[in-house]
Design a protein around this motif. Structure first.
Motif, PDB file in Angstrom:
ATOM      1  N   MET A 162     -21.022  20.511   4.301  1.00 15.07           N
ATOM      2  CA  MET A 162     -20.503  21.780   4.802  1.00 15.07           C
ATOM      3  C   MET A 162     -19.417  22.318   3.879  1.00 15.07           C
ATOM      4  O   MET A 162     -19.420  23.486   3.493  1.00 15.07           O
ATOM      5  CB  MET A 162     -19.950  21.588   6.203  1.00 15.07           C
ATOM      6  N   GLU A 163     -18.474  21.443   3.496  1.00 17.21           N
ATOM      7  CA  GLU A 163     -17.390  21.885   2.626  1.00 17.21           C
ATOM      8  C   GLU A 163     -17.897  22.238   1.238  1.00 17.21           C
ATOM      9  O   GLU A 163     -17.422  23.201   0.620  1.00 17.21           O
ATOM     10  CB  GLU A 163     -16.328  20.792   2.536  1.00 17.21           C
ATOM     11  N   ALA A 164     -18.886  21.484   0.738  1.00 17.72           N
ATOM     12  CA  ALA A 164     -19.432  21.774  -0.588  1.00 17.72           C
ATOM     13  C   ALA A 164     -20.143  23.112  -0.617  1.00 17.72           C
ATOM     14  O   ALA A 164     -19.993  23.901  -1.555  1.00 17.72           O
ATOM     15  CB  ALA A 164     -20.392  20.656  -1.008  1.00 17.72           C
ATOM     16  N   VAL A 165     -20.898  23.417   0.427  1.00 18.73           N
ATOM     17  CA  VAL A 165     -21.601  24.694   0.502  1.00 18.73           C
ATOM     18  C   VAL A 165     -20.609  25.834   0.650  1.00 18.73           C
ATOM     19  O   VAL A 165     -20.772  26.904   0.046  1.00 18.73           O
ATOM     20  CB  VAL A 165     -22.608  24.677   1.663  1.00 18.73           C
ATOM     21  N   LEU A 218      -5.978  20.590  13.379  1.00 22.42           N
ATOM     22  CA  LEU A 218      -4.519  20.721  13.304  1.00 22.42           C
ATOM     23  C   LEU A 218      -4.061  20.915  11.870  1.00 22.42           C
ATOM     24  O   LEU A 218      -3.072  21.611  11.605  1.00 22.42           O
ATOM     25  CB  LEU A 218      -3.850  19.484  13.905  1.00 22.42           C
ATOM     26  N   TRP A 219      -4.765  20.291  10.947  1.00 16.29           N
ATOM     27  CA  TRP A 219      -4.382  20.398   9.545  1.00 16.29           C
ATOM     28  C   TRP A 219      -4.921  21.678   8.906  1.00 16.29           C
ATOM     29  O   TRP A 219      -4.232  22.290   8.093  1.00 16.29           O
ATOM     30  CB  TRP A 219      -4.896  19.183   8.767  1.00 16.29           C
ATOM     31  N   GLN A 220      -6.151  22.052   9.255  1.00 18.18           N
ATOM     32  CA  GLN A 220      -6.762  23.257   8.667  1.00 18.18           C
ATOM     33  C   GLN A 220      -7.551  23.988   9.747  1.00 18.18           C
ATOM     34  O   GLN A 220      -8.639  23.551  10.124  1.00 18.18           O
ATOM     35  CB  GLN A 220      -7.695  22.885   7.509  1.00 18.18           C
ATOM     36  N   GLU A 329      -1.903  17.988   1.608  1.00 14.87           N
ATOM     37  CA  GLU A 329      -2.977  18.041   0.622  1.00 14.87           C
ATOM     38  C   GLU A 329      -3.592  19.423   0.601  1.00 14.87           C
ATOM     39  O   GLU A 329      -3.720  20.087   1.637  1.00 14.87           O
ATOM     40  CB  GLU A 329      -4.070  17.006   0.949  1.00 14.87           C
ATOM     41  N   GLU A 330      -3.989  19.839  -0.589  1.00 15.18           N
ATOM     42  CA  GLU A 330      -4.668  21.121  -0.737  1.00 15.18           C
ATOM     43  C   GLU A 330      -6.178  20.952  -0.860  1.00 15.18           C
ATOM     44  O   GLU A 330      -6.921  21.898  -0.695  1.00 15.18           O
ATOM     45  CB  GLU A 330      -4.129  21.841  -1.988  1.00 15.18           C
ATOM     46  N   ARG A 331      -6.614  19.742  -1.137  1.00 16.90           N
ATOM     47  CA  ARG A 331      -8.034  19.507  -1.357  1.00 16.90           C
ATOM     48  C   ARG A 331      -8.786  19.466  -0.032  1.00 16.90           C
ATOM     49  O   ARG A 331      -8.174  19.402   1.049  1.00 16.90           O
ATOM     50  CB  ARG A 331      -8.225  18.198  -2.124  1.00 16.90           C
ATOM     51  N   PRO A 332     -10.127  19.458  -0.083  1.00 13.92           N
ATOM     52  CA  PRO A 332     -10.925  19.421   1.155  1.00 13.92           C
ATOM     53  C   PRO A 332     -10.577  18.209   2.009  1.00 13.92           C
ATOM     54  O   PRO A 332     -10.235  17.145   1.489  1.00 13.92           O
ATOM     55  CB  PRO A 332     -12.359  19.361   0.636  1.00 13.92           C
ATOM     56  N   LEU A 333     -10.710  18.369   3.314  1.00 15.41           N
ATOM     57  CA  LEU A 333     -10.341  17.292   4.230  1.00 15.41           C
ATOM     58  C   LEU A 333     -11.177  16.033   4.013  1.00 15.41           C
ATOM     59  O   LEU A 333     -10.694  14.925   4.214  1.00 15.41           O
ATOM     60  CB  LEU A 333     -10.485  17.756   5.678  1.00 15.41           C
ATOM     61  N   THR A 334     -12.428  16.193   3.634  1.00 14.22           N
ATOM     62  CA  THR A 334     -13.296  15.023   3.469  1.00 14.22           C
ATOM     63  C   THR A 334     -13.325  14.522   2.031  1.00 14.22           C
ATOM     64  O   THR A 334     -14.183  13.717   1.680  1.00 14.22           O
ATOM     65  CB  THR A 334     -14.733  15.351   3.918  1.00 14.22           C
TER      66      THR A 334
END
Length: 693
Positions: A162-165, A218-220, A329-334
């Protein structure tokens, strides 16, 4: 050049993973058929249930014992269809699920963290005492961590896709995204739903999925909007798959006994008593490094899950995981090693630990099975952090420290493997209590009977019920050997209706003095060679001629002919004394010729007051009726205590048979008694008993 480095990196990973898996397989298959030395009744029950499935049973929940979920039994039945109906197939099924768990956990940790963490986690699971122990027991609990880890892995793949797409399309259009995630979500929901058919702790472990969704939200907040539809689909699919099981349990509330026992501390809390729960919490938190499971059946009593070094690494890994939850963190959660991965590990550990915190450390090796996959993840996180710190701090001779670090890890996990082998194959497997729990004596008896050319036998055991020693026999005796008759020699004697038979006794279930005359004509044929340390040795095998024995019995029995339903015919009785003082014990022996009978038959003895109300009674039947063979002879001992306050007088002594109409035996039905073709009631008076001062 980069492609070459990637190939080299993948080759190294594959080499180490293969070595780890070979070690895991070796520890799990070594002497699998003889260590543990026999089968517990729980394992044997799984075996006979699997056989019943092969014979056509299709239950969604099996009520054997305290009730259990069916997935392990169906998997075992499938393996038995390929390999045969043998007891070792039970443990083979457990080994397969254990290896599946290691593979799934390696796949998830590789994506959620990195290759090093994945290999170290797999190494811990391969050589740890608890994972090896669980893998070599034919119990349903091992199916939970395997399937739950698969559910986590596929759910994680869906989130990463999901995050990659999203990054690739730079859009919030969920319709486009769903094409890439549906298959992963479907697999996650499927395996999560199947976990409910594995073991009771699955009913709380699923909360990991919504907990990760809420924490990530909560984070994003934007991530929450993207992730919640897929998470809901996973949970809905899992609920749909689990619904038939819970519908059955709702319609059959008496089928599941264990859940009420396990919830007793929570019930006490609702009543204002917090002490049982608090004691269990303290004991549960100690299992990692201080004091573990107290039961020999699943552990060396009080042995914690982790040794000193691995325990320190475990606590360091816990601290690192908690610290990384609060690191922005700024990167994706996963992303690998991100906050969500550490949150998943911590929540998973807590969810798997929860049953132990409720029920306490006893039997924690099975109750806490849900957290087994992540137990060695935290030491792996600590080792990975130490590796990175050492690598960043040492600029000179980096190749040398890498070799040293690699050797240190090999020594750590290799040493753990050696300790596991010593503790499991040496200390635990040879402990007298373990040999009792795993019925090593009865296993030896079955091996002896398999060599007796079809001789009719009767075996005395303290557990003659159908789901205990008889289940063990069904799993260990060859198909061409007829199953023995079963009785508890402490209160009965069962003689097969054949010219010559074998009667087997062990130290745990010998005949009492009152029944010894009934075996007087038997000849001791053999004493089985068992270990001197075996608590239920020796085992005596007697050769008995039925006609000779019956002729001897008739010389002292009082003849009394009566038929009780279609179940049994009374031949006669022997009363220790027709006159007894108040407060003393009346010993009565009855002799029967049994027929086919209901499986839950019971025998009562009443000393009756003038108004018909029992003054004293004893209800017992030490040869379970469900395994009776028509024509066999049963000798049953009845011991009735006359109350000390009983008035002097004459009291009828009556006997009868009855069946239970419900599991708790609150409703019963007596068998009709017949004499000379005439029904005389639902009980039979044998004589008058005179009570003196």
């Amino acid at each position: 050049m980069r492609n070459f480095l990637d190939v080299e990196k993948q080759t190294r990973f594959s080499f180490w993973l293969l070595l780890i898996l070979l070690t895991a397989v070796s520890l799990r298959l070594y002497h699998l058929t003889t260590i543990p030395p026999g089968l517990t009744h729980d394992e044997a029950d799984h075996g006979i249930t699997a056989v019943s499935i092969l014979n056509g049973a299709r239950e969604i929940y099996f009520t054997v014992g305290y009730g259990r979920e069916p997935l392990f039994d169906y998997a075992t039945a499938g393996l038995m269809a390929l390999l045969g109906q043998n007891g070792w197939v039970l443990r083979g099924t457990a080994v397969l699920f254990s290896l599946l768990m290691i593979g799934a956990m390696t796949a998830w940790t590789r994506r959620a963290f990195n290759n090093r963490v994945a290999l170290l986690t797999a190494a811990g699971l391969a050589v740890g005492f608890w994972p090896v122990m669980a893998a070599r027991q034919g119990l349903r609990s091992i199916t939970l961590p395997a399937l739950f880890t698969l559910a986590v892995y596929f759910f994680w793949r869906a989130l990463q896709k999901m995050e990659a797409v999203d990054r690739r399309l730079e859009t919030k259009n969920s319709d486009n995204r769903s094409l890439f995630t549906d298959y992963w979500l479907l697999a996650a929901g499927l395996f999560l739903g199947l976990t409910f058919y594995t073991y009771i702790p699955a009913r709380g472990l699923w909360l990991l999925f919504p907990a990760l969704l809420l924490l990530g939200g909560l984070w994003q907040r934007t991530w929450l909007r993207r992730a919640w539809p897929g998470t809901v689909r996973v949970l809905l699919l899992a609920a749909l798959l689990a619904w038939p099981l819970f519908a059955y349990l709702q319609a059959n509330p008496t089928a599941e006994v264990r859940i009420d026992e396990l919830s007793a501390p929570l019930t006490a809390v609702l009543q204002g008593n917090f002490s049982p729960l608090w004691a269990n919490i303290k004991g549960g938190l100690a299992i990692f490094t201080f004091a573990g499971d107290t039961a020999w059946r699943y552990n060396i009593p009080q042995r914690p899950l982790l040794g000193p070094i691995m325990g320190l690494l475990f606590y360091l890994g816990i601290g690192l995981a908690v610290w990384r939850l609060f690191r922005a963190e700024e990167r994706p959660l996963t992303a690998s090693g991100g906050r969500l991965a550490h949150a998943a590990a911590l929540l998973w550990l807590l969810g798997g630990l929860a049953p132990i915190l409720i029920t306490g450390p006893e039997l924690s090796m099975t109750q806490g099975i849900g957290m087994q996959p992540v137990l060695y993840l935290f030491p792996a996180l600590a080792l990975d952090w130490l590796w990175q710190v050492a690598g960043s701090g040492l600029q000179v001779g980096s190749g040398r420290w890498q070799v040293v670090g690699m050797l240190g890890m090999i020594l750590l996990f290799g040493g753990t493997a050696v300790i596991t082998a010593r503790d499991y194959f040496g200390t635990w497997a040879n402990a007298p209590e373990v040999r009792v729990q795993y019925e090593s004596t009865m296993t030896a008896v079955m091996g002896y009977l398999a060599e007796q050319d079809g001789a009719k036998t009767a075996v005395s055991t303290i557990t003659p019920g159908p789901f205990h020693t008889p289940a063990l026999a069904q799993m260990t005796l060859p198909n061409n050997v007829s199953e023995p008759r079963w009785f508890d020699g402490r209160g009965s004697l069962l003689v097969p209706n054949t010219d010559v038979s074998l009667i087997v006794f062990s130290e745990f279930a010998p005949l009492p003095p009152a029944l010894e005359p009934y075996l007087a004509t038997a000849v001791l044929q053999e004493t089985l060679p068992l270990r001197p340390t075996d608590e239920d040795s020796p085992v005596w095998v007697y050769r008995l001629e039925a006609d000779e024995a019956l002729a001897a019995w008739r010389t002292w029995l009082t003849p009394q002919s009566a038929r009780f339903g279609e179940a049994a015919e009374l031949i006669g009785y022997d009363l220790s004394a027709a006159q007894v003082a108040a407060g003393e014990v009346v010993r009565l022996v009855t002799v029967w010729q049994v027929q086919a009978a209901p499986p839950d038959l019971r025998l009562f003895t009443h000393v009756v007051e003038p108004d018909g109300v029992p003054l004293a009674q004893a209800d017992r039947l030490d040869a379970p009726s469900g395994s009776w063979v028509a024509g066999d002879w049963l000798v049953q001992l009845h011991e009735v205590v006359i109350p000390a306050e009983t008035a002097v007088g004459s009291y009828p002594l009556t006997i009868g048979l009855y069946t239970c109409l419900d599991p708790a035996c609150e409703q019963t039905e007596r068998l009709m008694v017949w004499q000379d073709g005439t029904a005389v009631g639902d009980n039979l008076q044998l004589t008058e008993l005179m009570v003196t001062e």
